[in-house]
Design a protein around this motif. Structure first.
Motif, PDB file in Angstrom:
ATOM      1  N   GLU A  72       0.827  -1.325  -0.058  1.00 39.16           N
ATOM      2  CA  GLU A  72      -0.343   0.010  -0.120  1.00 39.16           C
ATOM      3  C   GLU A  72       0.930   1.531   0.243  1.00 39.16           C
ATOM      4  OE1 GLU A  72      -3.495  -0.935   2.610  1.00 39.16           O
ATOM      5  OE2 GLU A  72      -2.376  -0.667   3.550  1.00 39.16           O
ATOM      6  N   LYS A  73       1.947   1.206   0.866  1.00 40.32           N
ATOM      7  CA  LYS A  73       2.833   2.630   1.103  1.00 40.32           C
ATOM      8  C   LYS A  73       3.464   2.617  -1.022  1.00 40.32           C
ATOM      9  CE  LYS A  73       6.734   4.033   3.009  1.00 40.32           C
ATOM     10  NZ  LYS A  73       7.420   3.837   4.530  1.00 40.32           N
ATOM     11  N   ALA A  74       4.346   1.732  -1.199  1.00 40.87           N
ATOM     12  CA  ALA A  74       4.839   1.752  -2.303  1.00 40.87           C
ATOM     13  C   ALA A  74       3.855   1.235  -3.661  1.00 40.87           C
ATOM     14  CB  ALA A  74       5.934   0.107  -2.659  1.00 40.87           C
ATOM     15  N   TRP A  75       3.093   0.546  -3.814  1.00 39.45           N
ATOM     16  CA  TRP A  75       2.414   0.833  -5.056  1.00 39.45           C
ATOM     17  C   TRP A  75       0.508   1.818  -4.497  1.00 39.45           C
ATOM     18  CZ3 TRP A  75       5.267  -0.883  -8.519  1.00 39.45           C
ATOM     19  CH2 TRP A  75       5.956  -1.849  -8.975  1.00 39.45           C
ATOM     20  N   GLY A  76       0.283   2.070  -3.812  1.00 34.69           N
ATOM     21  CA  GLY A  76      -0.755   2.576  -3.648  1.00 34.69           C
ATOM     22  C   GLY A  76      -2.177   0.955  -3.301  1.00 34.69           C
ATOM     23  N   PRO A  77      -3.324   1.385  -2.889  1.00 37.38           N
ATOM     24  CA  PRO A  77      -4.537   0.952  -2.427  1.00 37.38           C
ATOM     25  C   PRO A  77      -4.708   0.149  -3.119  1.00 37.38           C
ATOM     26  CG  PRO A  77      -5.255   3.053  -2.511  1.00 37.38           C
ATOM     27  CD  PRO A  77      -3.663   3.293  -2.401  1.00 37.38           C
ATOM     28  N   ASP A  78      -4.819   0.098  -4.281  1.00 36.85           N
ATOM     29  CA  ASP A  78      -5.480  -0.314  -5.419  1.00 36.85           C
ATOM     30  C   ASP A  78      -4.449  -0.576  -6.591  1.00 36.85           C
ATOM     31  OD1 ASP A  78      -7.955   0.851  -4.579  1.00 36.85           O
ATOM     32  OD2 ASP A  78      -7.920   2.107  -5.375  1.00 36.85           O
ATOM     33  N   HIS A  79      -3.879  -1.121  -6.425  1.00 38.78           N
ATOM     34  CA  HIS A  79      -2.147  -1.495  -7.477  1.00 38.78           C
ATOM     35  C   HIS A  79      -2.977  -2.884  -7.274  1.00 38.78           C
ATOM     36  CE1 HIS A  79       1.605  -3.566  -9.227  1.00 38.78           C
ATOM     37  NE2 HIS A  79       1.483  -1.984  -9.701  1.00 38.78           N
ATOM     38  N   ILE A  80      -2.739  -3.937  -8.423  1.00 41.40           N
ATOM     39  CA  ILE A  80      -3.169  -4.995  -9.068  1.00 41.40           C
ATOM     40  C   ILE A  80      -2.157  -5.927  -8.177  1.00 41.40           C
ATOM     41  CG2 ILE A  80      -3.687  -4.604 -10.749  1.00 41.40           C
ATOM     42  CD1 ILE A  80      -1.465  -6.000 -11.922  1.00 41.40           C
ATOM     43  N   SER A  81      -1.084  -5.594  -7.680  1.00 44.24           N
ATOM     44  CA  SER A  81      -0.099  -6.271  -7.100  1.00 44.24           C
ATOM     45  C   SER A  81      -0.561  -6.206  -5.503  1.00 44.24           C
ATOM     46  CB  SER A  81       0.850  -6.121  -6.772  1.00 44.24           C
ATOM     47  OG  SER A  81       1.798  -6.365  -7.882  1.00 44.24           O
ATOM     48  N   ALA A 131     -11.712  -5.997  -2.960  1.00 43.62           N
ATOM     49  CA  ALA A 131     -10.781  -6.841  -4.608  1.00 43.62           C
ATOM     50  C   ALA A 131     -11.166  -6.495  -5.073  1.00 43.62           C
ATOM     51  CB  ALA A 131     -10.249  -8.723  -3.949  1.00 43.62           C
ATOM     52  N   LEU A 132     -12.442  -7.159  -5.251  1.00 39.69           N
ATOM     53  CA  LEU A 132     -13.478  -6.778  -6.097  1.00 39.69           C
ATOM     54  C   LEU A 132     -13.542  -5.857  -6.991  1.00 39.69           C
ATOM     55  CD1 LEU A 132     -15.545  -8.087  -8.094  1.00 39.69           C
ATOM     56  CD2 LEU A 132     -17.345  -8.098  -6.819  1.00 39.69           C
ATOM     57  N   LYS A 158     -11.997  -1.860 -11.282  1.00 41.42           N
ATOM     58  CA  LYS A 158     -11.897  -0.633 -11.785  1.00 41.42           C
ATOM     59  C   LYS A 158     -10.189  -0.515 -12.398  1.00 41.42           C
ATOM     60  CE  LYS A 158     -10.036   3.371  -9.397  1.00 41.42           C
ATOM     61  NZ  LYS A 158     -10.397   4.610  -8.328  1.00 41.42           N
ATOM     62  N   ALA A 159      -9.585  -1.453 -12.162  1.00 37.79           N
ATOM     63  CA  ALA A 159      -8.178  -1.780 -12.921  1.00 37.79           C
ATOM     64  C   ALA A 159      -8.256  -2.301 -14.091  1.00 37.79           C
ATOM     65  CB  ALA A 159      -6.971  -2.098 -11.789  1.00 37.79           C
ATOM     66  N   LEU A 160      -9.374  -3.379 -14.063  1.00 43.64           N
ATOM     67  CA  LEU A 160      -9.170  -4.231 -15.038  1.00 43.64           C
ATOM     68  C   LEU A 160     -10.260  -4.732 -15.889  1.00 43.64           C
ATOM     69  CD1 LEU A 160      -7.304  -7.239 -12.663  1.00 43.64           C
ATOM     70  CD2 LEU A 160      -6.011  -5.452 -14.301  1.00 43.64           C
ATOM     71  N   GLY A 161     -11.476  -3.897 -15.224  1.00 47.39           N
ATOM     72  CA  GLY A 161     -13.002  -3.545 -16.371  1.00 47.39           C
ATOM     73  C   GLY A 161     -13.813  -5.425 -14.788  1.00 47.39           C
ATOM     74  N   SER A 166      -9.164 -11.381 -13.146  1.00 48.40           N
ATOM     75  CA  SER A 166      -9.152 -11.498 -12.039  1.00 48.40           C
ATOM     76  C   SER A 166     -10.058 -11.375 -10.816  1.00 48.40           C
ATOM     77  CB  SER A 166      -7.690 -10.196 -11.586  1.00 48.40           C
ATOM     78  OG  SER A 166      -6.412 -10.992 -12.056  1.00 48.40           O
ATOM     79  N   THR A 167     -11.026 -10.024 -11.800  1.00 47.23           N
ATOM     80  CA  THR A 167     -11.679  -9.922 -11.293  1.00 47.23           C
ATOM     81  C   THR A 167     -13.659 -10.827 -11.576  1.00 47.23           C
ATOM     82  OG1 THR A 167     -11.979  -7.900 -12.763  1.00 47.23           O
ATOM     83  CG2 THR A 167     -14.080  -8.431 -11.587  1.00 47.23           C
ATOM     84  N   LEU A 168     -13.185 -11.756 -12.017  1.00 48.84           N
ATOM     85  CA  LEU A 168     -14.081 -12.675 -11.821  1.00 48.84           C
ATOM     86  C   LEU A 168     -13.477 -13.861 -10.511  1.00 48.84           C
ATOM     87  CD1 LEU A 168     -14.686 -14.251 -15.528  1.00 48.84           C
ATOM     88  CD2 LEU A 168     -16.141 -13.022 -14.263  1.00 48.84           C
TER      89      LEU A 168
END
Length: 461
Positions: free
Chosen positions: A39-48, A76-77, A82-85, A90-92
């Protein structure tokens, strides 16, 4: 998980290892540490970050922290959408995980919506015969079975089985998992010969593919024990449970959930009125530290509380069984405490109309009858029976064994109240259903025949 920090990667893998070893508290610490770093390095919504959020959800579910798991899955959903559609795989996956969680919580309608959405997405992304698609079809079968929609469940399992046989072969472990599920379904439908064939096919296939001591093989051994117990083949059931228990203890240790579930099954078998005298000398001969059903349940309860906490549904299952055992032993105060704990826990975790909740309501009916509180016992039995009918439907309630036991219990209660016509009606309902499940020559049907005959005032004159 994708990350540029080798230390975070190592900690994540260590958390995964702890989770596989059932060291859930240690796994949680690792995942939490990794999540804060990402969360600190990438942010809360990064896929990692979202991958780790999903892993935490899986972990919380294993710990029985279903509320926390749901928050992680929802996060996660939303992040993946938001990030992938909405149709990304991954959403599924996140949607599918929510479906599994809702099913565990007894939110079956919500679970069905998640599975249907997942299935449509996978069919669009990969086609109807992809293994991920078929896995979701199998999950829908499990869900329909839980809802009492047995015909729909069979359709799903048959579709999954045919697809897996074609894609993976008849002896692939995933194929055999669906074969095993069909065995469970056929048991619920009263098709006991077909059920046994499925279990035997699954067992032989797993023994060949994985070996006789693999945990997946042992799961089927345990399932076959359940079937034999249901059929009244108590010697065969005990042998299956013993084999499963010894294998689980060797593979997982004495406190793993699979070990504890089998310990609980042995307790149930020892608790069985017709089996207890025989099995007191056999089942527990090699278990000097575990001398009887009560010790089996106590061992299972302590292990479940340690592994998952006091309010997990697996813990509550054992609490309920222990309450019923105390009732049969005449320890009515202890029985009421156990039943009350189980009922409050189930209502909180699963809702008032879940079948596990209703099973405990029925146990309360037995307890109140033992205490001479007949009006309160009737209220419990009526609540349980009406709940089963609502949850399963009038058709499927006739092949759900706990509901049939409640009909029988109500018949016994009506006899105690002098309401012989009501008793005859309830016994007759139970007999008709047991005939469907077990055949008219079964011991249970014969016992019900004698009870109905005993209500005839001209009998013996």
């Amino acid at each position: 998980m994708v990350t540029g920090d080798g230390m975070e990667w190592a900690l994540y893998n260590l958390g995964s290892l702890y989770a596989e070893q059932d060291k859930l508290d240690e796994a949680e610490k690792m995942y939490q540490h990794v999540l804060r770093g990402e969360e600190k390095a990438w942010g809360p919504d990064h896929i990692s970050t979202l991958d780790t959020v999903n892993s935490l959800g899986l972990l919380y579910k294993s710990q029985g922290k279903l509320g926390e798991a749901e928050k992680m899955y929802q996060r996660a959903l939303q992040g993946n959408e938001k990030a992938l559609g909405p149709d990304h795989t991954s959403t599924l996956t996140a949607i599918n995980n929510l479906g599994i969680l809702y099913a565990d919580q007894g939110k079956l309608d919500e679970a069905a919506k998640m599975y249907q959405r997942t299935l449509q997405g996978y069919e669009k992304a990969w086609g109807p015969d992809h293994t991920s698609t078929l896995r979701t079809v199998n999950n829908l079968g499990i869900l329909y079975k839980s809802q009492g929609k047995l015909d729909e469940a069979e359709n799903m399992y048959q579709r999954a089985l045919q697809g897996k046989e074609k894609a993976l072969g008849p002896d692939h472990t995933s194929t055999l998992d669906t074969v095993n599920n069909l065995g469970l379904l056929y048991k619920s439908q009263g098709k006991l010969d077909e059920a046994e064939k499925m279990y035997q096919r699954a067992l032989q296939g797993k023994e060949k593919a994985l070996g006789p001591d693999h945990t997946s093989t042992l799961d089927t051994v345990n399932g076959l024990g359940n079937l034999y117990c249901f059929q009244g083949k108590l010697d065969e059931a005990g042998k299956m449970y013993q084999r499963a228990l010894q294998g689980y203890e060797k593979a997982w240790g004495p406190d793993h959930r699979s070990t504890l579930h089998t310990v609980n099954n042995l307790g149930l078998l020892g608790h069985c009125k017709d089996a207890r005298r025989h099995w007191a000398q056999i089942i527990y001969a090699d278990q000097g530290k575990l001398g009887g059903a009560e010790k089996m349940y106590q061992r299972a309860l302590q292990g479940c509380e340690k592994a998952w906490g006091p309010d997990h549904t697996s813990t509550l299952d054992t609490v309920n069984n222990l309450g019923d055992l105390y009732r049969s032993q005449g320890k009515l105060d202890e029985a009421e405490k156990m039943c009350q704990r189980a009922l409050v826990g189930y209502e909180k975790a699963l809702g008032t109309d879940h079948t596990s909740t209703l099973n405990t309501v029925d146990t309360f009916g037995l307890l109140y009858k033992s205490q001479g509180r007949l009006d309160e016992a009737e209220k419990m039995y009526q609540r349980a029976l009406q709940g089963y009918e609502k949850a399963l439907g009038l058709k499927n309630v006739t092949i759900y064994r706990p509901a049939l036991d409640t009909m029988w219990n109500l018949g016994d209660l009506f006899v105690a109240q002098g309401r012989l016509d009501d008793a005859k009606e309830m016994y007759s309902r139970a007999r008709a259903s047991f005939q469907t499940l077990l055949g008219s020559s079964s011991n249970l049907c014969q016992r019900l025949e004698r009870r109905i005959a005993s209500l005839d005032p001209t009998q013996g004159k």
